[in-house]
Design a protein around this motif. Sequence first.
Motif, PDB file in Angstrom:
ATOM      1  N   GLU A   3       0.828  -1.214   0.000  1.00 32.64           N
ATOM      2  CA  GLU A   3       0.000   0.000   0.000  1.00 32.64           C
ATOM      3  C   GLU A   3       0.858   1.258   0.000  1.00 32.64           C
ATOM      4  OE1 GLU A   3      -3.215   2.100   2.890  1.00 32.64           O
ATOM      5  OE2 GLU A   3      -3.393  -0.052   2.607  1.00 32.64           O
ATOM      6  N   GLY A   4       1.978   1.254   0.729  1.00 32.02           N
ATOM      7  CA  GLY A   4       2.860   2.419   0.769  1.00 32.02           C
ATOM      8  C   GLY A   4       3.421   2.745  -0.595  1.00 32.02           C
ATOM      9  N   LEU A   5       3.842   1.728  -1.327  1.00 29.71           N
ATOM     10  CA  LEU A   5       4.380   1.935  -2.662  1.00 29.71           C
ATOM     11  C   LEU A   5       3.304   2.488  -3.594  1.00 29.71           C
ATOM     12  CD1 LEU A   5       6.578   1.691  -4.831  1.00 29.71           C
ATOM     13  CD2 LEU A   5       5.899  -0.699  -5.121  1.00 29.71           C
ATOM     14  N   GLU A   6       2.124   1.934  -3.487  1.00 29.46           N
ATOM     15  CA  GLU A   6       1.018   2.402  -4.329  1.00 29.46           C
ATOM     16  C   GLU A   6       0.740   3.882  -4.081  1.00 29.46           C
ATOM     17  OE1 GLU A   6      -3.356   1.187  -3.941  1.00 29.46           O
ATOM     18  OE2 GLU A   6      -2.495  -0.234  -5.387  1.00 29.46           O
ATOM     19  N   MET A   7       0.741   4.302  -2.833  1.00 32.08           N
ATOM     20  CA  MET A   7       0.476   5.708  -2.508  1.00 32.08           C
ATOM     21  C   MET A   7       1.585   6.618  -3.043  1.00 32.08           C
ATOM     22  SD  MET A   7      -2.482   5.729  -1.289  1.00 32.08           S
ATOM     23  CE  MET A   7      -2.536   7.456  -0.877  1.00 32.08           C
ATOM     24  N   ILE A   8       2.827   6.162  -2.935  1.00 24.54           N
ATOM     25  CA  ILE A   8       3.940   6.962  -3.467  1.00 24.54           C
ATOM     26  C   ILE A   8       3.807   7.091  -4.984  1.00 24.54           C
ATOM     27  CG2 ILE A   8       6.444   7.046  -3.813  1.00 24.54           C
ATOM     28  CD1 ILE A   8       6.708   5.697  -1.027  1.00 24.54           C
ATOM     29  N   ILE A  13       2.389  10.315  -9.848  1.00 23.86           N
ATOM     30  CA  ILE A  13       1.529  10.473 -11.024  1.00 23.86           C
ATOM     31  C   ILE A  13       0.709  11.752 -10.950  1.00 23.86           C
ATOM     32  CG2 ILE A  13      -0.480   9.502 -12.237  1.00 23.86           C
ATOM     33  CD1 ILE A  13       0.725   6.689 -11.446  1.00 23.86           C
ATOM     34  N   SER A  14       0.096  12.015  -9.807  1.00 25.46           N
ATOM     35  CA  SER A  14      -0.775  13.200  -9.709  1.00 25.46           C
ATOM     36  C   SER A  14       0.025  14.491  -9.788  1.00 25.46           C
ATOM     37  CB  SER A  14      -1.617  13.156  -8.438  1.00 25.46           C
ATOM     38  OG  SER A  14      -0.806  13.239  -7.283  1.00 25.46           O
ATOM     39  N   LYS A  47       7.067  23.466  -9.153  1.00 28.97           N
ATOM     40  CA  LYS A  47       6.775  23.115  -7.755  1.00 28.97           C
ATOM     41  C   LYS A  47       6.121  21.736  -7.675  1.00 28.97           C
ATOM     42  CE  LYS A  47       6.264  27.862  -6.187  1.00 28.97           C
ATOM     43  NZ  LYS A  47       5.319  28.911  -5.780  1.00 28.97           N
ATOM     44  N   MET A  48       5.167  21.485  -8.556  1.00 24.67           N
ATOM     45  CA  MET A  48       4.498  20.189  -8.566  1.00 24.67           C
ATOM     46  C   MET A  48       5.460  19.081  -8.982  1.00 24.67           C
ATOM     47  SD  MET A  48       0.848  21.290 -10.202  1.00 24.67           S
ATOM     48  CE  MET A  48      -0.041  19.814  -9.744  1.00 24.67           C
ATOM     49  N   PHE A  49       6.278  19.371  -9.978  1.00 22.46           N
ATOM     50  CA  PHE A  49       7.238  18.382 -10.444  1.00 22.46           C
ATOM     51  C   PHE A  49       8.178  17.967  -9.316  1.00 22.46           C
ATOM     52  CE2 PHE A  49      11.253  17.004 -12.277  1.00 22.46           C
ATOM     53  CZ  PHE A  49      10.830  16.052 -13.183  1.00 22.46           C
ATOM     54  N   LEU A  50       8.628  18.940  -8.541  1.00 21.23           N
ATOM     55  CA  LEU A  50       9.553  18.634  -7.449  1.00 21.23           C
ATOM     56  C   LEU A  50       8.930  17.705  -6.409  1.00 21.23           C
ATOM     57  CD1 LEU A  50      11.429  22.019  -6.957  1.00 21.23           C
ATOM     58  CD2 LEU A  50      12.344  19.868  -7.851  1.00 21.23           C
ATOM     59  N   VAL A  51       7.641  17.879  -6.136  1.00 22.40           N
ATOM     60  CA  VAL A  51       6.964  16.978  -5.196  1.00 22.40           C
ATOM     61  C   VAL A  51       6.991  15.553  -5.738  1.00 22.40           C
ATOM     62  CG1 VAL A  51       4.756  16.405  -4.100  1.00 22.40           C
ATOM     63  CG2 VAL A  51       5.503  18.789  -4.202  1.00 22.40           C
ATOM     64  N   GLY A  52       6.672  15.406  -7.012  1.00 23.87           N
ATOM     65  CA  GLY A  52       6.702  14.082  -7.631  1.00 23.87           C
ATOM     66  C   GLY A  52       8.113  13.516  -7.697  1.00 23.87           C
ATOM     67  N   HIS A  53       9.068  14.362  -8.007  1.00 22.67           N
ATOM     68  CA  HIS A  53      10.463  13.923  -8.101  1.00 22.67           C
ATOM     69  C   HIS A  53      10.977  13.468  -6.734  1.00 22.67           C
ATOM     70  CE1 HIS A  53      14.856  14.329  -8.477  1.00 22.67           C
ATOM     71  NE2 HIS A  53      14.650  13.969  -9.728  1.00 22.67           N
ATOM     72  N   GLU A  54      10.626  14.196  -5.699  1.00 23.14           N
ATOM     73  CA  GLU A  54      11.049  13.814  -4.350  1.00 23.14           C
ATOM     74  C   GLU A  54      10.445  12.473  -3.939  1.00 23.14           C
ATOM     75  OE1 GLU A  54       9.997  17.252  -2.055  1.00 23.14           O
ATOM     76  OE2 GLU A  54      11.695  18.410  -2.821  1.00 23.14           O
ATOM     77  N   ALA A  55       9.190  12.240  -4.303  1.00 25.10           N
ATOM     78  CA  ALA A  55       8.560  10.950  -3.994  1.00 25.10           C
ATOM     79  C   ALA A  55       9.284   9.819  -4.732  1.00 25.10           C
ATOM     80  CB  ALA A  55       7.081  10.981  -4.360  1.00 25.10           C
ATOM     81  N   HIS A  56       9.652  10.079  -5.975  1.00 28.59           N
ATOM     82  CA  HIS A  56      10.382   9.094  -6.758  1.00 28.59           C
ATOM     83  C   HIS A  56      11.752   8.828  -6.129  1.00 28.59           C
ATOM     84  CE1 HIS A  56      12.761   7.706 -10.329  1.00 28.59           C
ATOM     85  NE2 HIS A  56      11.693   6.941 -10.442  1.00 28.59           N
ATOM     86  N   PHE A  57      12.403   9.880  -5.708  1.00 31.09           N
ATOM     87  CA  PHE A  57      13.717   9.739  -5.075  1.00 31.09           C
ATOM     88  C   PHE A  57      13.607   8.932  -3.779  1.00 31.09           C
ATOM     89  CE2 PHE A  57      17.407  11.371  -2.619  1.00 31.09           C
ATOM     90  CZ  PHE A  57      18.397  10.904  -3.450  1.00 31.09           C
ATOM     91  N   GLU A  58      12.484   9.078  -3.085  1.00 28.12           N
ATOM     92  CA  GLU A  58      12.244   8.296  -1.866  1.00 28.12           C
ATOM     93  C   GLU A  58      12.282   6.793  -2.177  1.00 28.12           C
ATOM     94  OE1 GLU A  58       8.508   7.478   1.162  1.00 28.12           O
ATOM     95  OE2 GLU A  58       8.615   9.411   0.150  1.00 28.12           O
ATOM     96  N   LEU A  59      11.674   6.406  -3.285  1.00 30.75           N
ATOM     97  CA  LEU A  59      11.702   4.999  -3.684  1.00 30.75           C
ATOM     98  C   LEU A  59      13.125   4.541  -4.007  1.00 30.75           C
ATOM     99  CD1 LEU A  59       8.563   4.738  -6.002  1.00 30.75           C
ATOM    100  CD2 LEU A  59       8.804   3.944  -3.641  1.00 30.75           C
ATOM    101  N   ILE A  60      13.870   5.390  -4.683  1.00 31.29           N
ATOM    102  CA  ILE A  60      15.247   5.042  -5.043  1.00 31.29           C
ATOM    103  C   ILE A  60      16.083   4.864  -3.771  1.00 31.29           C
ATOM    104  CG2 ILE A  60      17.363   5.918  -6.132  1.00 31.29           C
ATOM    105  CD1 ILE A  60      15.487   7.241  -8.226  1.00 31.29           C
ATOM    106  N   GLN A  61      15.895   5.745  -2.804  1.00 31.54           N
ATOM    107  CA  GLN A  61      16.639   5.638  -1.544  1.00 31.54           C
ATOM    108  C   GLN A  61      16.300   4.341  -0.811  1.00 31.54           C
ATOM    109  OE1 GLN A  61      15.504   9.447   0.205  1.00 31.54           O
ATOM    110  NE2 GLN A  61      17.654  10.043   0.199  1.00 31.54           N
ATOM    111  N   HIS A  77       4.303   3.400 -14.865  1.00 30.99           N
ATOM    112  CA  HIS A  77       3.496   4.543 -15.313  1.00 30.99           C
ATOM    113  C   HIS A  77       3.952   5.817 -14.601  1.00 30.99           C
ATOM    114  CE1 HIS A  77       0.167   6.866 -16.777  1.00 30.99           C
ATOM    115  NE2 HIS A  77      -0.291   7.070 -15.552  1.00 30.99           N
ATOM    116  N   ALA A  78       4.198   5.732 -13.299  1.00 30.03           N
ATOM    117  CA  ALA A  78       4.644   6.894 -12.540  1.00 30.03           C
ATOM    118  C   ALA A  78       5.962   7.419 -13.095  1.00 30.03           C
ATOM    119  CB  ALA A  78       4.786   6.538 -11.057  1.00 30.03           C
ATOM    120  N   GLU A  79       6.890   6.521 -13.376  1.00 30.55           N
ATOM    121  CA  GLU A  79       8.177   6.941 -13.916  1.00 30.55           C
ATOM    122  C   GLU A  79       8.029   7.510 -15.329  1.00 30.55           C
ATOM    123  OE1 GLU A  79      10.500   3.375 -13.250  1.00 30.55           O
ATOM    124  OE2 GLU A  79      11.337   4.280 -11.431  1.00 30.55           O
TER     125      GLU A  79
END
Length: 112
Positions: A3-8, A13-14, A47-61, A77-79
């Motif tokens: 569920e955590g991955l799905e939310m990220i 995506i949003s 600003k929106m892109f950075l929020v999405g990018h940070e979430a993506h970076f969280e997965l990479i970390q 799809h998110a990537e």
Amino acid sequence: MAEGLEMICFKIISNVGGARSSYIEAIQKAKQGDFEGARECIKTGQKMFLVGHEAHFELIQKEAQGEQVGGSLILVHAEDQLMSAEGFKIIAEEMIASYEKIAALEKKLEKW
């Protein structure tokens, strides 16, 4: 998928989808000669892109720390959306610059 991955993924995506829409709106505003509005759309999108990018970076970390993130169609799809938004930003910035040059040339021609 956890569920955590799905939310990220949905966070990515949003946000990057909203960013891409802002970049497209920036191009439309520039085409109409509203260069200040176009630049504001770029800022909003960034600003929106950075929020999405940070979430993506969280997965990479997480994966770099040995946590299994897993692969899924939603993550792919998110990537894809992340990269698409980044490409649209580059295109939007180039088109705004082009429209500004066209507008400047048109003003010069009007004086003739």
